[in-house]
Scaffold this motif. Structure first.
Motif, mmCIF file in Angstrom:
data_model
loop_
_atom_site.group_PDB
_atom_site.id
_atom_site.type_symbol
_atom_site.label_atom_id
_atom_site.label_comp_id
_atom_site.label_asym_id
_atom_site.label_seq_id
_atom_site.Cartn_x
_atom_site.Cartn_y
_atom_site.Cartn_z
ATOM 1 N N GLY B 133 -34.177 63.352 -12.787
ATOM 2 C CA GLY B 133 -35.171 62.327 -12.934
ATOM 3 C C GLY B 133 -36.407 62.280 -12.109
ATOM 4 O O GLY B 133 -36.664 63.142 -11.346
ATOM 5 N N PHE B 134 -37.181 61.276 -12.350
ATOM 6 C CA PHE B 134 -38.371 60.977 -11.448
ATOM 7 C C PHE B 134 -37.902 59.821 -10.580
ATOM 8 O O PHE B 134 -37.197 58.872 -10.820
ATOM 9 N N THR B 135 -38.622 60.180 -9.095
ATOM 10 C CA THR B 135 -38.604 59.013 -8.357
ATOM 11 C C THR B 135 -39.929 57.965 -8.509
ATOM 12 O O THR B 135 -40.872 58.919 -8.244
ATOM 13 N N VAL B 136 -39.813 57.097 -8.926
ATOM 14 C CA VAL B 136 -40.919 56.457 -9.322
ATOM 15 C C VAL B 136 -41.862 55.692 -7.999
ATOM 16 O O VAL B 136 -43.104 55.915 -8.120
ATOM 17 N N MET B 137 -41.328 55.238 -7.244
ATOM 18 C CA MET B 137 -41.717 54.696 -6.028
ATOM 19 C C MET B 137 -40.413 54.471 -4.781
ATOM 20 O O MET B 137 -39.501 54.604 -5.500
ATOM 21 N N GLN B 138 -40.894 54.348 -3.692
ATOM 22 C CA GLN B 138 -40.198 54.236 -2.668
ATOM 23 C C GLN B 138 -40.505 53.135 -1.948
ATOM 24 O O GLN B 138 -41.664 53.247 -1.425
ATOM 25 N N GLU B 139 -39.596 52.316 -1.220
ATOM 26 C CA GLU B 139 -39.892 51.275 -0.484
ATOM 27 C C GLU B 139 -38.754 51.041 0.411
ATOM 28 O O GLU B 139 -37.346 50.669 0.120
ATOM 29 N N GLY B 140 -39.109 51.458 1.610
ATOM 30 C CA GLY B 140 -38.211 51.436 2.792
ATOM 31 C C GLY B 140 -37.059 52.656 2.460
ATOM 32 O O GLY B 140 -37.415 53.784 1.928
ATOM 33 N N THR B 141 -35.674 52.196 2.410
ATOM 34 C CA THR B 141 -34.526 53.010 2.051
ATOM 35 C C THR B 141 -34.456 52.988 0.548
ATOM 36 O O THR B 141 -33.479 53.882 0.024
ATOM 37 N N PHE B 142 -34.939 52.204 -0.173
ATOM 38 C CA PHE B 142 -34.825 51.950 -1.548
ATOM 39 C C PHE B 142 -35.667 52.864 -2.500
ATOM 40 O O PHE B 142 -36.835 52.710 -2.361
ATOM 41 N N THR B 143 -35.019 53.757 -3.469
ATOM 42 C CA THR B 143 -35.946 54.649 -4.144
ATOM 43 C C THR B 143 -35.603 54.116 -5.611
ATOM 44 O O THR B 143 -34.635 53.701 -6.050
ATOM 45 N N VAL B 144 -36.873 53.982 -6.510
ATOM 46 C CA VAL B 144 -36.659 53.575 -7.616
ATOM 47 C C VAL B 144 -36.431 54.888 -8.789
ATOM 48 O O VAL B 144 -37.322 55.598 -8.668
ATOM 49 N N GLN B 145 -35.573 54.882 -9.268
ATOM 50 C CA GLN B 145 -35.406 56.039 -10.236
ATOM 51 C C GLN B 145 -35.421 56.007 -11.668
ATOM 52 O O GLN B 145 -34.926 54.794 -12.047
ATOM 53 N N LEU B 146 -36.221 56.721 -12.237
ATOM 54 C CA LEU B 146 -36.218 56.674 -13.830
ATOM 55 C C LEU B 146 -35.751 58.111 -14.365
ATOM 56 O O LEU B 146 -36.317 59.169 -14.082
ATOM 57 N N SER B 147 -34.666 58.024 -14.963
ATOM 58 C CA SER B 147 -33.715 59.286 -15.074
ATOM 59 C C SER B 147 -34.447 59.876 -16.380
ATOM 60 O O SER B 147 -34.874 59.120 -17.250
ATOM 61 N N TYR B 148 -34.363 61.300 -16.728
ATOM 62 C CA TYR B 148 -34.662 61.931 -17.954
ATOM 63 C C TYR B 148 -33.761 61.289 -19.130
ATOM 64 O O TYR B 148 -34.538 61.147 -20.211
ATOM 65 N N LEU B 149 -32.672 60.783 -18.636
ATOM 66 C CA LEU B 149 -31.792 60.392 -20.104
ATOM 67 C C LEU B 149 -32.440 58.885 -20.485
ATOM 68 O O LEU B 149 -32.460 58.643 -21.479
ATOM 69 N N GLN B 150 -32.720 58.148 -19.258
ATOM 70 C CA GLN B 150 -33.309 56.833 -19.737
ATOM 71 C C GLN B 150 -34.387 57.078 -20.450
ATOM 72 O O GLN B 150 -34.639 56.261 -21.326
ATOM 73 N N ILE B 151 -35.308 57.691 -20.208
ATOM 74 C CA ILE B 151 -36.708 58.173 -20.827
ATOM 75 C C ILE B 151 -36.387 58.473 -22.466
ATOM 76 O O ILE B 151 -36.919 58.049 -23.440
ATOM 77 N N MET B 152 -35.379 59.130 -22.443
ATOM 78 C CA MET B 152 -34.922 59.820 -23.744
ATOM 79 C C MET B 152 -34.371 58.623 -24.581
ATOM 80 O O MET B 152 -34.567 58.668 -25.790
ATOM 81 N N ILE B 153 -33.545 57.795 -23.889
ATOM 82 C CA ILE B 153 -33.008 56.890 -25.009
ATOM 83 C C ILE B 153 -34.235 55.807 -25.274
ATOM 84 O O ILE B 153 -34.138 55.521 -26.584
ATOM 85 N N VAL B 154 -34.965 55.385 -24.551
ATOM 86 C CA VAL B 154 -36.011 54.457 -24.908
ATOM 87 C C VAL B 154 -37.089 55.117 -25.719
ATOM 88 O O VAL B 154 -37.356 54.525 -26.727
ATOM 89 N N VAL B 155 -37.417 56.462 -25.429
ATOM 90 C CA VAL B 155 -38.275 56.801 -26.492
ATOM 91 C C VAL B 155 -37.592 57.289 -27.766
ATOM 92 O O VAL B 155 -38.359 56.759 -28.849
#
Lengths: 267, 301
Positions: B133-155
């Protein structure tokens, strides 16, 4: 030459001990407006319910003969076949439009049998294939034609439930016409209309008779409608037919006057 | 901020699945005025068919396999939906109002036990198929993940909902469906085959639930026979929240319930997330029984 469209013979409908319609016979002629009148509880709506398959008559024969010679015994048909095959359409005392669909959609639902066939049960419709487009265009054209007759073109995209009362009545009638009926049964179409709306209704019914040659069977209390447009009037009282003839004949029939004015013993 | 974004992404994914199931509840309620409590089990069957089909098609390329699984699951689950209506509800039409509801609860228990007996009570896993998936943004040690699977489900969900809305609003069959919903007797008088239209409603609802089942199988990688119970209740809550009988309401309600659940789990306690979802049900029923987009019930006289 006059041709019998609907021949009702010895129609009787009993509910337990109550005889709502008692041995009524009459004929409705093709291309004419036949009115059924009578005081409240005379059995008028019961006759309609027998004709359109809501009730199974206790006794009687209801023969519909179309111009192409095809004959149907309505008392033997299932309700949905009376509309689809015998081509008898009806409206109700209380308006039964699809209130949350547009005027045009109401008219298209009435043509769905031909649309469904053309769209292969919507598979083609979903992909917008040519033959479906063609059928849909034809359906819209027909709807448009009737909206012109009923003066409803400007409100084609309104939700049916938001129309003024008189317009709803006219829409209900042309929706019935969209299924190409040979006999149109109208149950009190003028109920609740003001005099102007009543006049518009008269015009529409006369236009339908003249242009489409459809036979119309009409239950009505509003005598200004009945006497003006009916070719032929059947009078019921307590389930029995008491008079049958032209407006003039019926108006002068002592039994009719007695039934309406409650005269004492005629005989 | 990053944490909130991650919860929103998770909630939207979950909400899409609820939304797909909720459409089945809302459409059946719209046309025959009953809550089809077996609908959660229909979704569970969709997930089980997906597991079986994924195993069968595991040699094929991934995209082809997913397409085939979707098709396979939709067809079989739709057949179950059709059968449930035919066997458990149609004979009771015209019976007293509670009869089909009781029959629905019976059907729900029957289907759970049926799957448990045929497939066993243990969890069924599928190997993870869509990873990364993508790393949408990074803040300190926390990364926001958007997986391909999540994109597929929503789309997939958005495409299906758009297609479905188009179907209901513009095709002859959709028009017929709405006509039956508003006045069945009149529709029949105009020559519409009401029984067939009701069957169609069940088939369509089951088809969408099957897609939700395939998605959930991919997302969590595990299914069991009890899966439909909670998801079904939550989708029902979503349908009530959006306004039962309303199609856009079901979609909106599904997404809202997904978001509420994810945010609650993220900020308060993940053990209490079901309590949050069902509290919504209670609150809606008390304060806005017609839901967000529903019409107020008008008593017919």
């Amino acid at each position: 030459m006059k041709r019998a469209l609907l021949t009702v013979e010895h129609l009787t409908m009993r509910f337990g001990g109550l005889t709502a319609v008692d041995d009524v016979s009459f004929t409705a002629w093709d291309g004419e407006i036949t009115a059924i009148i009578g005081p409240n509880g005379a059995g008028k709506t019961t006759v309609f319910n027998c004709l359109t398959g809501f009730y199974q008559p206790t006794v009687g024969r209801l023969l519909l003969e179309r111009a192409d010679g095809e004959r149907f015994l309505l008392e033997r048909l299932e309700a949905y076949r009376i509309g689809r095959d015998a081509k008898v359409a009806r409206t109700f005392q209380n308006i039964r439009l699809f209130p949350r669909m547009t005027v045009l959609e109401n008219l298209l639902v009435a043509q769905h049998t031909s649309l469904m066939r053309a769209s292969w049960y919507s598979v083609a419709g979903l992909f917008g294939l040519a033959n479906y487009r063609h059928a849909e265009d034809a359906a819209i054209e027909k709807a448009r034609h009737y909206m012109e007759l009923a003066n409803l073109v400007e409100v084609a995209d309104w939700q049916a439930g938001n129309l003024p009362y008189g317009a709803q009545r006219r829409l209900e009638i042309i929706r019935a016409m969209c299924s190409d009926p040979v006999l149109l049964c109208l149950d009190e179409p003028a109920a609740g209309l003001n005099p102007r709306e009543s006049a518009e209704l008269n015009d529409l019914l006369l236009l339908l008779r003249a242009e489409k040659g459809v036979g119309i069977l009409l239950i009505e209390h509003d005598m200004s409608v009945v006497m003006r447009i009916s070719d032929h009037i059947v009078v019921l009282d307590y389930g029995k037919k008491i008079s049958d003839g032209t407006a003039e004949q019926v108006q002068n029939d002592p039994r009719v006057i007695a039934a309406y004015l409650g005269e004492e013993e005629v005989a | 901020m990053a944490y909130l974004l991650q919860q929103l992404i998770n909630g939207l994914t979950l909400g899409s699945i609820y939304g797909l199931i909720a459409i089945g509840y809302t459409m059946v309620y719209g046309i025959i005025g009953m809550i089809n409590f077996a609908h959660g089990e229909i979704y569970m069957i969709g997930a089980f068919v997906a597991v079986i089909a994924f195993t069968a098609f595991s040699n094929l390329p991934l995209v082809v396999a997913i397409m085939l699984v979707l098709l396979f699951s939709m067809v079989i689950t739709a057949a179950y939906g059709w059968t449930v209506e035919r066997v458990a509800y149609r004979p009771l039409r015209g019976s007293f109002r509670l009869a089909p509801l009781i029959s629905a609860i019976g059907m729900s228990i029957f289907l759970q036990n049926y799957v448990q007996l045929l497939q066993g009570a243990r969890n069924k896993p599928v190997p993870p198929m869509i990873q990364g998936g993508f790393t949408v943004m990074q803040e300190g040690t926390f990364t926001v993940q958007l997986s391909y699977l999540q994109i597929m489900i929503v789309v997939t969900t958005l495409v299906l909902m758009a297609g479905f809305t188009h179907f209901i609003n513009t095709t002859s069959l959709g028009r017929q469906q709405r006509a039956c919903e508003q006045d069945k007797t009149m529709a029949a008088l105009l020559g519409v085959n009401v029984d067939r239209t009701v069957s169609l409603t069940f088939v369509l609802g089951a088809g969408l639930a099957a897609v939700a089942g395939v998605m959930v199988t991919l997302y969590y990688g595990v299914v069991d026979f009890y899966l439909g119970f909670l998801a079904g209740l939550k989708a029902f809550t979503a349908a009530v929240l959006g306004g039962i009988g309303s199609l856009p309401g079901a979609m909106l309600g599904g997404i809202l319930i997904g978001l509420i659940e994810a945010l609650w789990a993220g900020y308060f306690s993940s053990e209490w997330k079901d309590v949050a979802a069902f509290s919504i049900l209670v609150l809606v029923l008390i304060f806005r029984p017609q839901g967000l987009l529903g019409r107020p019930e008008v008593e017919k006289v």
